[in-house]
Motif scaffolding. Structure first.
Motif, mmCIF file in Angstrom:
data_model
loop_
_atom_site.group_PDB
_atom_site.id
_atom_site.type_symbol
_atom_site.label_atom_id
_atom_site.label_comp_id
_atom_site.label_asym_id
_atom_site.label_seq_id
_atom_site.Cartn_x
_atom_site.Cartn_y
_atom_site.Cartn_z
ATOM 1 N N UNK A 142 0.834 -1.194 0.000
ATOM 2 C CA UNK A 142 0.000 0.000 0.000
ATOM 3 C C UNK A 142 0.872 1.248 0.000
ATOM 4 N N UNK A 143 0.286 2.351 -0.432
ATOM 5 C CA UNK A 143 1.015 3.612 -0.450
ATOM 6 C C UNK A 143 0.115 4.738 0.030
ATOM 7 N N UNK A 144 0.740 5.744 0.616
ATOM 8 C CA UNK A 144 0.037 6.964 0.977
ATOM 9 C C UNK A 144 0.363 8.008 -0.082
ATOM 10 N N UNK A 145 -0.638 8.802 -0.440
ATOM 11 C CA UNK A 145 -0.469 9.774 -1.519
ATOM 12 C C UNK A 145 -0.797 11.166 -1.022
ATOM 13 N N UNK A 146 -0.072 12.140 -1.551
ATOM 14 C CA UNK A 146 -0.319 13.534 -1.238
ATOM 15 C C UNK A 146 -0.401 14.363 -2.495
ATOM 16 N N UNK A 147 -1.327 15.303 -2.521
ATOM 17 C CA UNK A 147 -1.483 16.234 -3.632
ATOM 18 C C UNK A 147 -1.208 17.641 -3.124
ATOM 19 N N UNK A 148 -0.478 18.429 -3.901
ATOM 20 C CA UNK A 148 -0.174 19.784 -3.494
ATOM 21 C C UNK A 148 0.269 20.622 -4.668
ATOM 22 N N UNK A 149 0.413 21.926 -4.464
ATOM 23 C CA UNK A 149 0.868 22.806 -5.549
ATOM 24 C C UNK A 149 2.342 22.631 -5.885
ATOM 25 N N UNK A 150 3.110 22.019 -4.965
ATOM 26 C CA UNK A 150 4.524 21.755 -5.223
ATOM 27 C C UNK A 150 4.915 20.449 -4.546
ATOM 28 N N UNK A 151 6.161 20.033 -4.773
ATOM 29 C CA UNK A 151 6.602 18.729 -4.263
ATOM 30 C C UNK A 151 6.641 18.687 -2.738
ATOM 31 N N UNK A 152 7.086 19.763 -2.090
ATOM 32 C CA UNK A 152 7.172 19.767 -0.630
ATOM 33 C C UNK A 152 5.814 19.577 0.010
ATOM 34 N N UNK A 153 4.816 20.351 -0.430
ATOM 35 C CA UNK A 153 3.488 20.239 0.175
ATOM 36 C C UNK A 153 2.838 18.900 -0.171
ATOM 37 N N UNK A 154 3.109 18.373 -1.355
ATOM 38 C CA UNK A 154 2.578 17.055 -1.703
ATOM 39 C C UNK A 154 3.198 15.978 -0.819
ATOM 40 N N UNK A 155 4.495 16.108 -0.516
ATOM 41 C CA UNK A 155 5.156 15.138 0.363
ATOM 42 C C UNK A 155 4.593 15.238 1.780
ATOM 43 N N UNK A 156 4.408 16.456 2.280
ATOM 44 C CA UNK A 156 3.826 16.630 3.606
ATOM 45 C C UNK A 156 2.428 16.012 3.653
ATOM 46 N N UNK A 157 1.637 16.234 2.594
ATOM 47 C CA UNK A 157 0.284 15.667 2.538
ATOM 48 C C UNK A 157 0.314 14.147 2.579
ATOM 49 N N UNK A 158 1.297 13.532 1.910
ATOM 50 C CA UNK A 158 1.390 12.069 1.893
ATOM 51 C C UNK A 158 1.686 11.502 3.273
ATOM 52 N N UNK A 159 2.318 12.301 4.132
ATOM 53 C CA UNK A 159 2.658 11.846 5.483
ATOM 54 C C UNK A 159 1.522 12.061 6.474
ATOM 55 N N UNK A 160 0.499 12.789 6.082
ATOM 56 C CA UNK A 160 -0.519 13.211 7.044
ATOM 57 C C UNK A 160 -1.544 12.121 7.358
ATOM 58 N N UNK A 161 -1.656 11.125 6.510
ATOM 59 C CA UNK A 161 -2.695 10.100 6.719
ATOM 60 C C UNK A 161 -2.138 8.730 6.355
ATOM 61 N N UNK A 162 -1.255 8.227 7.181
ATOM 62 C CA UNK A 162 -0.637 6.926 6.936
ATOM 63 C C UNK A 162 -1.272 5.867 7.849
ATOM 64 N N UNK A 163 -1.366 4.610 7.381
ATOM 65 C CA UNK A 163 -0.993 4.120 6.050
ATOM 66 C C UNK A 163 -2.163 4.214 5.066
ATOM 67 N N UNK A 164 -1.849 4.071 3.799
ATOM 68 C CA UNK A 164 -2.838 3.953 2.728
ATOM 69 C C UNK A 164 -3.735 5.177 2.624
ATOM 70 N N UNK A 165 -3.196 6.371 2.917
ATOM 71 C CA UNK A 165 -4.015 7.576 2.891
ATOM 72 C C UNK A 165 -3.953 8.319 1.576
ATOM 73 N N UNK A 166 -4.789 9.341 1.476
ATOM 74 C CA UNK A 166 -4.806 10.244 0.323
ATOM 75 C C UNK A 166 -5.261 11.607 0.822
ATOM 76 N N UNK A 167 -4.351 12.586 0.815
ATOM 77 C CA UNK A 167 -4.619 13.925 1.335
ATOM 78 C C UNK A 167 -4.228 14.947 0.275
ATOM 79 N N UNK A 168 -5.071 15.966 0.118
ATOM 80 C CA UNK A 168 -4.777 17.063 -0.797
ATOM 81 C C UNK A 168 -4.608 18.351 -0.005
ATOM 82 N N UNK A 169 -3.504 19.061 -0.248
ATOM 83 C CA UNK A 169 -3.279 20.373 0.342
ATOM 84 C C UNK A 169 -3.430 21.413 -0.770
ATOM 85 N N UNK A 170 -4.626 21.948 -0.891
ATOM 86 C CA UNK A 170 -4.886 22.924 -1.953
ATOM 87 C C UNK A 170 -4.299 24.265 -1.548
ATOM 88 N N UNK A 171 -3.731 25.005 -2.481
ATOM 89 C CA UNK A 171 -3.129 26.298 -2.117
ATOM 90 C C UNK A 171 -4.117 27.265 -1.468
#
Length: 415
Positions: A142-171
């Protein structure tokens, strides 16, 4: 500096990758607490723990004896790096049935760029990537995924809901979701930087958000502080391409190898692997460094400098000289590990031939270089260490050299 208005990056971060990979490869391990160790030894720490083991307080870095105390039923597996690399490549192929992978950040982390047409349905696209991984690889990984306007925020989003999460940080939502995080949740803020921020009165995300970019640069002591500020505030941050600085390998010595003879035999193997990698990448080295460490990670260091060199016999001769030096200064020998590094690199294409280079010494050097390349090709063709310079002793306990590092995925030739 451009400030995206949409979700331009998808970050994929696999959960407990090495342990989950073993559960994927060995169905009998599924649902059971698993710890992955770097070498077959009771005197080491875990490099990965399955989610079942994590639930019992076992984590990466836990010593084997402590892990067994926390969970007597823990199953220990020695890392099988070549299989993880093969799995990594299969994962990339699965992701690319939906989206091209923009960059591989590590063996279990990668980032994809979303087109403007994909950004409006970014969550749906991410769900399609998850489904492709499950379909092509299987449900165990399984993988956790993050969506964001840039790589840093997408990486932070991926860490916010582990395991198997999906979080979006919209600008448009910033800084709201970030304010509940601790400073240590931000990539790049380790103990040293956290202490520096604390001395400046910055103890939480709200304070970090309010600081000015130039001030954060001053606190960091480099442009990385300003880049961090830009990333957190949703700007597109493009980093300059890094340049290769060294090729090296290290190894914790087995208990009965913790003497200079054992360290030397191990160092020869590590150096041969590092030199082969260096040649494949098109570099030569002007320095060879040797570390012999004790249990407290202190120990003995020396290096030898020379003209740009890339053939095995010359590099191994330099290593022998360093060990002769160690014999004089380190009578009791190492007690824990050995590390070798080739550095001060020069691209092979930049090496100029000596106008007076047709000497017997130069002819020997060119012959050794040609033979080293030939040995590399034969070993690669046959998929094993068919030829080598001098003794090649098998080291008990697992891999020597071909290991996955955070920022390096071995080539097939490394194994």
């Amino acid at each position: 500096m451009r400030k995206p208005s949409g979700l331009e990056r998808l970050y994929v971060d696999f959960d407990s990758f090495f342990a989950s990979a073993e559960q994927h490869l060995q169905p009998r391990l599924r649902g059971r607490p698993v710890g992955v160790i770097p070498i077959a030894s009771e005197h080491t720490g875990l490099i990965a723990a399955s989610r079942e083991a994590k639930a019992l307080g076992i984590k990466r870095g836990t010593f084997v004896r402590d892990a067994r105390r926390l969970c007597p039923a823990l199953i220990l597996v020695t890392a099988r790096h070549e299989l993880y690399v093969n799995l990594h490549r299969a994962i990339i192929a699965a992701i690319e049935t939906v989206l091209p992978v923009k960059a591989v950040c590590s063996i279990d982390e990668m980032v994809c760029a979303l087109l403007p047409s994909e950004q409006t349905e970014a969550v749906t696209v991410a769900q399609r990537v998850k489904a492709a991984i499950t379909s092509e690889i299987g449900p165990t990984l399984t993988c956790s995924m993050g969506l964001g306007p840039n790589e840093l925020l997408a990486k932070i989003a991926a860490e916010m809901e582990k395991p198997d999460g999906l979080v979006a940080l919209h600008p448009d939502s910033l800084p709201g979701p970030l304010l509940s995080l601790s400073l240590s949740d931000v990539p790049g803020i380790a103990k040293g930087n956290a202490a520096r921020l604390a001395r400046a009165g910055i103890a939480d995300m709200a304070a970090l958000w309010r600081i000015q970019p130039k001030e954060l640069r001053r606190l960091w002591g480099s442009v990385e502080g300003e880049r961090l500020w830009m990333g957190l505030h949703g700007y597109a941050v493009e980093r300059p391409e890094t340049q290769r600085r060294m090729f090296g390998h290290g190894r914790v010595l087995p208990a009965d190898w913790r003497h200079l003879g054992g360290a030397y035999a191990c160092a020869r193997m590590l150096l041969a692997k590092a030199a082969s990698r260096m040649r494949r990448a098109g570099f030569s080295a002007r320095a060879l460094a040797l570390w012999l460490t004790d249990r407290q990670s202190a120990g003995w260091y020396a290096e030898e400098r020379f003209q740009p060199t890339w053939d095995d016999p010359s590099l191994l001769a330099s290593l022998a000289g360093l060990f002769r030096h160690a014999e004089r200064e380190l009578p009791r020998g190492p007690s824990r590990s050995v590390h070798v590094t080739l550095h001060d690199l020069v691209p092979l294409k930049d090496i100029e031939e000596d106008l007076f280079g047709d000497t017997p010494e130069a002819q020997v050097r060119r012959r050794l270089e040609s033979l080293s390349v030939l040995v590399d090709r034969l070993n690669t063709h046959h998929g094993r260490r068919l030829l080598h310079w001098g003794p090649w002793t098998h080291i008990p306990g697992g891999y020597a050299g071909a290991k996955i590092a955070f920022n390096r995925i071995p080539d097939a030739e490394d194994f």
